[in-house]
Design an enzyme around this catalytic site. Structure first.
Site, PDB file in Angstrom:
ATOM      1  CG  ASN A 203       0.345  -0.154   2.163  1.00  0.00           C
ATOM      2  OD1 ASN A 203       1.427  -0.397   2.499  1.00  0.00           O
ATOM      3  ND2 ASN A 203      -0.930  -0.368   3.526  1.00  0.00           N
ATOM      4  CG  HIS A 235       1.854   5.506   2.074  1.00  0.00           C
ATOM      5  ND1 HIS A 235       0.772   4.410   3.421  1.00  0.00           N
ATOM      6  CD2 HIS A 235       2.790   4.713   4.494  1.00  0.00           C
ATOM      7  CE1 HIS A 235       0.698   3.453   3.311  1.00  0.00           C
ATOM      8  NE2 HIS A 235       1.462   4.027   4.333  1.00  0.00           N
ATOM      9  CG  HIS A 404      -3.073   4.330   9.694  1.00  0.00           C
ATOM     10  ND1 HIS A 404      -4.215   3.580   9.778  1.00  0.00           N
ATOM     11  CD2 HIS A 404      -2.314   3.949   8.437  1.00  0.00           C
ATOM     12  CE1 HIS A 404      -3.579   2.491   9.008  1.00  0.00           C
ATOM     13  NE2 HIS A 404      -2.697   2.787   9.040  1.00  0.00           N
TER      14      HIS A 404
END
Lengths: 481, 138
Positions: A203, A235, A404
């Protein structure tokens, strides 16, 4: 059914009381909305209950609105332990991707400047930013890597890849004290040698976004963001270093746990007292991975700045590519918090939860201290992301922690059955979102509908007052790891 | 040989399961399942060998150690594995085995597996068939 034990306490707050399950030391508390709580995994509830049985836990075992079934803690789990009361530290509360987190980089361009060139921008980022399984960044010698393990993002800045002023916008200034490379295995160091500056897979992503909506002008101004502005979100985490440290210490802690007479309901919660040689050793190794993750995101920022500027035949400085903030969401940190009217130093575990410090905290840089910490919430691929701000209420109730991300609702296997990566990419492109990725099946796993609606998740935490909405970000293009 | 393997659903991550006539076959299956997440393993040539020797306190521990050692070796050596042979000694709770694979640069890759976990772990015999399974962090 664990969900039968849930009692609604107030709007957006549910609890499993301490007397509901034998061994619980504090209530398990769930921040959620009526809509989200109905879909909460039974297993996530069980895991939050298991966490409530651990020695030294304070106030509550907390689960965020994006909570789902993890290993050890639920993903979206928060718990704080008091070392003075035999409080523990556990690998199961931090996970294998130590200090996985999100950072936001500003630009001085707006959507009108970027939209016409978005294909070039995404191609340049895809070419310039190492991503995918096995992706490599800097090739470091073991002695250089040892420096990074101690200095974190500061090393990247010292070598001229990052900007000095980036550091004050990273949690801990991008370098946490007490990181000891001698407590990290040779294997972990060898595996990490080529990975500083690589996105990895799963992810993890790099996304070009536009500020779609501003809800809080004062906070947005302090953070340097405004409607229409183009920003970049990154990320990723500590790559192989974090993975190997997790593997090594889960094994090492198991016999130590027996020695301290700690019993856990799930082997993944293997715990030792924070104030024990084994606890301190893990903490110092885990802090190495914290530094590695900050160094990794700082190095990726270098690649992203170069690639973005190249697409505009400009420089990162002229494009105003300032770091807004960088915050981790798989962390274990010593922090001061108020418990029963007293200030205590607690070991705060956040597993899939973002630190969200309220106004006035000394950890925040002066320019953000009055409004509270920027809380960066990455949506799933093709959906909105959000910027929130930490609140005093969050400090009181959740040890300054918030959600988150969206949180998965569909398994990866199911997502691959229901979606095809190529079609998904075309569909997103029709909606004006360009996707670049190394693996079609990986893309299918990250289908937007495999996740909870991020807006629901963010609204639940906003309505509970734990963190408040500042801005909404809309994607223009994604490099998927 | 009746070894079978599968990746089973988990909300955030994935479950890996190996099934076989012996515990050794079940361990091989769990490894196949793990690497089938990382790459299309039918396209990965088993040309480079690594060997593994491990012991543990229980068969569950041994399974986690086996998978973690393979994940770790794969990243260390830059290989994706597609063939496994292992001999599990149930009495000594130890194993000796090999994995064969190809360079990560030469195969179509999918998703990285970060680690094997104790979540949903089982090493047991059901109706004469051994099952070895756990959740892996993806």
């Amino acid at each position: 059914m664990a969900s039968r034990l849930l009692k609604k306490i107030s709007n957006n707050v549910w609890e499993v009381p301490t007397d509901a399950v034998q061994g619980m030391r504090v209530p398990a508390r769930f921040y959620s909305s009526d809509k989200l709580i109905a879909d909460l995994d039974e297993k996530a509830i069980e895991q939050a209950i298991n966490v409530a049985t651990l020695p030294g836990i304070k106030k509550y075992s907390i689960a965020m609105p994006d909570a789902h079934w993890g290993y050890g803690f639920p993903i979206g789990g928060v718990a704080a332990f008091d070392p003075d009361e035999n409080g523990i530290i556990t690998v199961g509360g931090i996970g294998f991707d130590v200090n996985c987190g999100v950072r936001l980089i500003a630009t001085n361009l707006d959507e009108r400047d970027v939209r016409p060139k978005i294909k070039q921008v995404m191609d340049s980022l895809f070419e310039g930013v190492p991503a995918g399984l096995g992706s490599e960044g800097l090739h470091l010698s073991q002695s250089e890597l040892n420096e990074v393990m101690v200095e974190g993002a500061r090393w990247v800045v010292r070598k001229g890849y990052g900007w000095e002023r980036d550091l004050k916008h990273i949690e801990e200034g991008g370098m946490i004290e007490g990181a000891d490379p001698s407590n990290v295995s040779k294997r972990a160091k060898e595996r990490e040698a080529n990975q500083i500056g690589s996105l990895g897979s799963g992810n993890h992503y790099l996304e070009v976004q536009v500020v779609d909506e501003v809800y809080d002008d004062e906070a947005a101004k302090a953070y340097g963001i405004k409607k229409g502005q183009v920003v970049i979100m990154v990320h990723t985490g500590s790559r192989a270093m974090g993975h190997q440290i997790g593997m090594d210490y889960i094994e090492e802690m198991a016999p130590a746990m027996k020695k301290y007479g700690i019993q856990v309901k799930d082997k993944e919660l293997v715990s030792v007292p924070f104030n024990s040689p084994e606890g301190r050793k893990y903490f110092s190794a885990m802090n190495v991975a914290m530094n590695i993750a900050w160094a990794n995101r700082e190095m990726l920022t270098y690649y992203a700045r170069q690639a973005f500027a190249k697409a505009f035949s400009s420089s990162p400085e002229s494009l105003g590519m300032e770091l807004v903030y960088d915050v981790g969401h798989n962390t274990g940190k010593l922090e001061l918090h108020e418990v029963d009217g007293k200030t205590k130093k607690l070991v705060v575990h956040r597993k899939g939860s973002t630190r969200a410090l309220g106004p006035g905290r000394p950890e925040l840089p002066p320019e953000y201290r009055e409004v509270g910490q920027p809380v960066l919430i990455g949506g799933s691929m093709g959906t909105f992301s959000y910027v929130l701000k930490g609140t005093t209420k969050g400090m009181e109730e959740t040890f300054g922690s918030a959600v988150h991300g969206a949180g998965r609702k569909m398994s990866r296997t199911q997502a691959k059955k229901e979606y095809r990566g190529e079609e998904l990419a075309k569909e997103l492109e029709r909606r004006g979102i360009l996707v670049r990725g190394h693996s079609w099946s990986g893309l299918a796993e990250e289908a937007p509908d495999a996740y909870k609606d991020v807006t629901d998740v963010v609204s639940a935490i906003h309505d509970a007052g734990i963190a408040l909405m500042v801005a909404k970000l809309r994607p223009l293009g994604t490099v998927k790891g | 040989m009746t070894m079978k393997y599968e990746v089973y659903p988990h909300t955030a991550d994935a479950g890996v399961r190996g099934i076989g006539d012996t515990v050794s076959e079940a361990f091989e299956g769990a490894a196949m399942a793990t690497f089938s997440i990382m790459a299309e393993i039918d396209k990965v040539k088993p040309e480079t060998e690594v060997s593994v020797e491990l012991s543990a306190d229980s068969l569950e521990d041994l399974l986690v150690k086996w998978l973690n050692e393979l994940i770790s070796l794969s990243s260390l050596k830059g290989l994706v594995f597609s063939k496994f042979s292992v001999k599990v000694d149930e009495k000594k709770v130890s194993l000796k085995g090999s994995a064969w694979g190809q360079s990560i640069k030469d195969v179509p890759l999918q998703e990285e597996v970060k680690a094997a976990t104790y979540a949903d772990i089982k090493v047991e015999r059901n109706n004469g068939q051994w099952v070895a399974q756990c959740i892996v962090d993806v």
